[in-house]
Motif scaffolding. Structure first.
Motif, PDB file in Angstrom:
ATOM      1  N   GLY A 189       0.853  -1.176   0.000  1.00 45.97           N
ATOM      2  CA  GLY A 189       0.000   0.000   0.000  1.00 45.97           C
ATOM      3  C   GLY A 189       0.893   1.231   0.000  1.00 45.97           C
ATOM      4  N   LYS A 190       0.327   2.378  -0.356  1.00 42.52           N
ATOM      5  CA  LYS A 190       1.115   3.615  -0.413  1.00 42.52           C
ATOM      6  C   LYS A 190       0.370   4.735   0.286  1.00 42.52           C
ATOM      7  CE  LYS A 190       3.504   2.817  -4.776  1.00 42.52           C
ATOM      8  NZ  LYS A 190       3.912   3.416  -6.040  1.00 42.52           N
ATOM      9  N   TYR A 191       1.157   5.665   0.823  1.00 40.81           N
ATOM     10  CA  TYR A 191       0.601   6.912   1.336  1.00 40.81           C
ATOM     11  C   TYR A 191       1.558   8.047   1.010  1.00 40.81           C
ATOM     12  CZ  TYR A 191       3.661   6.523   5.483  1.00 40.81           C
ATOM     13  OH  TYR A 191       4.738   6.430   6.338  1.00 40.81           O
ATOM     14  N   LYS A 192       1.016   9.273   1.028  1.00 39.49           N
ATOM     15  CA  LYS A 192       1.838  10.455   0.739  1.00 39.49           C
ATOM     16  C   LYS A 192       2.354  11.047   2.042  1.00 39.49           C
ATOM     17  CE  LYS A 192      -0.121  12.193  -3.560  1.00 39.49           C
ATOM     18  NZ  LYS A 192      -0.825  13.335  -4.171  1.00 39.49           N
ATOM     19  N   LEU A 193       3.583  11.549   1.961  1.00 36.05           N
ATOM     20  CA  LEU A 193       4.234  12.170   3.109  1.00 36.05           C
ATOM     21  C   LEU A 193       4.814  13.513   2.685  1.00 36.05           C
ATOM     22  CD1 LEU A 193       5.544  11.907   6.029  1.00 36.05           C
ATOM     23  CD2 LEU A 193       7.518  10.943   4.839  1.00 36.05           C
ATOM     24  N   TRP A 194       4.556  14.545   3.467  1.00 44.53           N
ATOM     25  CA  TRP A 194       5.141  15.869   3.275  1.00 44.53           C
ATOM     26  C   TRP A 194       5.965  16.192   4.503  1.00 44.53           C
ATOM     27  CZ3 TRP A 194       0.193  14.783   1.793  1.00 44.53           C
ATOM     28  CH2 TRP A 194      -0.207  15.160   0.512  1.00 44.53           C
ATOM     29  N   ALA A 195       7.233  16.525   4.319  1.00 43.00           N
ATOM     30  CA  ALA A 195       8.080  16.991   5.420  1.00 43.00           C
ATOM     31  C   ALA A 195       7.949  18.514   5.474  1.00 43.00           C
ATOM     32  CB  ALA A 195       9.526  16.591   5.186  1.00 43.00           C
ATOM     33  N   MET A 196       7.559  19.029   6.616  1.00 48.33           N
ATOM     34  CA  MET A 196       7.280  20.457   6.743  1.00 48.33           C
ATOM     35  C   MET A 196       8.355  21.204   7.526  1.00 48.33           C
ATOM     36  SD  MET A 196       4.695  20.305   4.924  1.00 48.33           S
ATOM     37  CE  MET A 196       4.052  21.960   4.963  1.00 48.33           C
ATOM     38  N   GLN A 197       9.455  20.529   7.853  1.00 53.09           N
ATOM     39  CA  GLN A 197      10.566  21.178   8.551  1.00 53.09           C
ATOM     40  C   GLN A 197      11.864  20.577   8.033  1.00 53.09           C
ATOM     41  OE1 GLN A 197      10.339  20.938  12.794  1.00 53.09           O
ATOM     42  NE2 GLN A 197      12.261  22.011  13.113  1.00 53.09           N
ATOM     43  N   ARG A 198      12.875  21.457   7.823  1.00 52.85           N
ATOM     44  CA  ARG A 198      14.172  21.003   7.331  1.00 52.85           C
ATOM     45  C   ARG A 198      14.926  20.248   8.412  1.00 52.85           C
ATOM     46  NH1 ARG A 198      17.329  25.938   4.887  1.00 52.85           N
ATOM     47  NH2 ARG A 198      17.632  26.158   7.095  1.00 52.85           N
ATOM     48  N   GLY A 199      15.959  19.528   7.961  1.00 56.37           N
ATOM     49  CA  GLY A 199      16.828  18.831   8.905  1.00 56.37           C
ATOM     50  C   GLY A 199      16.642  17.329   8.840  1.00 56.37           C
ATOM     51  N   GLU A 200      17.240  16.664   9.813  1.00 58.06           N
ATOM     52  CA  GLU A 200      17.125  15.207   9.875  1.00 58.06           C
ATOM     53  C   GLU A 200      15.848  14.834  10.609  1.00 58.06           C
ATOM     54  OE1 GLU A 200      19.994  11.898  11.506  1.00 58.06           O
ATOM     55  OE2 GLU A 200      21.012  13.181  10.021  1.00 58.06           O
ATOM     56  N   GLN A 201      15.093  13.944  10.004  1.00 59.06           N
ATOM     57  CA  GLN A 201      13.820  13.495  10.577  1.00 59.06           C
ATOM     58  C   GLN A 201      13.825  11.975  10.622  1.00 59.06           C
ATOM     59  OE1 GLN A 201      11.845  15.814  11.704  1.00 59.06           O
ATOM     60  NE2 GLN A 201      12.713  17.578  10.647  1.00 59.06           N
ATOM     61  N   LYS A 202      12.881  11.402  11.393  1.00 57.01           N
ATOM     62  CA  LYS A 202      12.781   9.949  11.486  1.00 57.01           C
ATOM     63  C   LYS A 202      11.345   9.496  11.336  1.00 57.01           C
ATOM     64  CE  LYS A 202      16.003   9.435  15.155  1.00 57.01           C
ATOM     65  NZ  LYS A 202      16.252   8.830  16.455  1.00 57.01           N
ATOM     66  N   LEU A 203      11.156   8.482  10.518  1.00 56.56           N
ATOM     67  CA  LEU A 203       9.901   7.733  10.525  1.00 56.56           C
ATOM     68  C   LEU A 203      10.111   6.600  11.514  1.00 56.56           C
ATOM     69  CD1 LEU A 203       8.958   7.456   6.747  1.00 56.56           C
ATOM     70  CD2 LEU A 203       7.854   8.840   8.492  1.00 56.56           C
ATOM     71  N   GLU A 204       9.200   6.466  12.445  1.00 53.11           N
ATOM     72  CA  GLU A 204       9.372   5.474  13.512  1.00 53.11           C
ATOM     73  C   GLU A 204       8.639   4.177  13.188  1.00 53.11           C
ATOM     74  OE1 GLU A 204      11.308   5.898  16.250  1.00 53.11           O
ATOM     75  OE2 GLU A 204      11.857   7.973  15.866  1.00 53.11           O
ATOM     76  N   ASP A 205       8.139   3.512  14.206  1.00 56.89           N
ATOM     77  CA  ASP A 205       7.576   2.175  14.114  1.00 56.89           C
ATOM     78  C   ASP A 205       6.233   2.118  13.382  1.00 56.89           C
ATOM     79  OD1 ASP A 205       9.747   1.525  15.670  1.00 56.89           O
ATOM     80  OD2 ASP A 205       8.637   1.592  17.541  1.00 56.89           O
ATOM     81  N   HIS A 206       5.876   0.892  12.990  1.00 58.83           N
ATOM     82  CA  HIS A 206       4.569   0.617  12.403  1.00 58.83           C
ATOM     83  C   HIS A 206       3.650   0.143  13.528  1.00 58.83           C
ATOM     84  CE1 HIS A 206       6.540   0.488   8.477  1.00 58.83           C
ATOM     85  NE2 HIS A 206       7.355  -0.435   8.936  1.00 58.83           N
ATOM     86  N   TRP A 207       2.415   0.590  13.525  1.00 60.28           N
ATOM     87  CA  TRP A 207       1.383   0.074  14.424  1.00 60.28           C
ATOM     88  C   TRP A 207       0.373  -0.640  13.550  1.00 60.28           C
ATOM     89  CZ3 TRP A 207       1.680   0.026  19.594  1.00 60.28           C
ATOM     90  CH2 TRP A 207       2.654   0.846  20.178  1.00 60.28           C
TER      91      TRP A 207
END
Length: 166
Positions: free
Chosen positions: A112-130
């Motif tokens: 499956g797919k979803y869209k993601l927008w990052a709204m702040q610069r820098g290093e970010q993390k996608l965490e765990d799946h629920w």
């Protein structure tokens, strides 16, 4: 959980009848025992997790530009599941399409797919799946966390800056 509550309607009605007619107490207890055994068997069948999840996303994102995140769900169990997947996204992110709901036949992988927008610069993390899926009889909902971390780098939107090049 709703099905379990519906299954308890008959014993509830019999308990009301048992207040006026004590002879219905034993049938009431028998029905309670059968429902309890069915619920425990249903719980045992969903106790062990039977789902694996993987995420694919590009490591470099442009600020406020959407990217597609692909989630693969593998069902290692013996029955078809409808799996709801919710990714733990970083605080300054917008998503469209979460939670994902994916039907996965036994011993199969579906995506499956979803869209993601990052709204702040820098290093970010996608965490765990629920994830969530129901037990075979529908008495229970299995929910658990699958550890997954994806580090992303968010840069200013270079495509927008190119508009001003000479």
């Amino acid at each position: 959980m709703k099905k379990l509550l519906l299954a308890l309607v008959a014993p509830f009605i019999l308990s009301l009848v048992a207040m006026g007619e004590p002879a219905t107490v034993w049938p009431l207890l028998a029905i309670d025992g059968v429902i309890l055994l069915l619920a425990l068997l249903d719980l045992a069948l969903v106790w062990k997790p039977v789902v694996k999840v993987r995420r694919q996303v590009q490591e470099t994102l442009s600020l406020a530009r959407p990217v597609w995140v692909t989630v693969s769900v593998e069902n290692i169990g013996r029955r078809k599941l409808t799996v709801r997947v919710k990714d733990a996204v970083f605080a300054h992110a917008k998503t469209e399409g979460l939670p994902l709901e994916i039907e996965v036949p036994a011993k199969t992988i579906r995506t499956g797919k979803y869209k993601l927008w990052a709204m702040q610069r820098g290093e970010q993390k996608l965490e765990d799946h629920w994830i969530r899926y129901t037990s075979p009889a529908g008495f229970w909902i299995r929910q658990h966390r699958i550890e997954a971390e994806a580090k992303l780098r968010v840069f200013p939107d270079v495509q927008a800056v190119r508009h001003y090049e000479l």
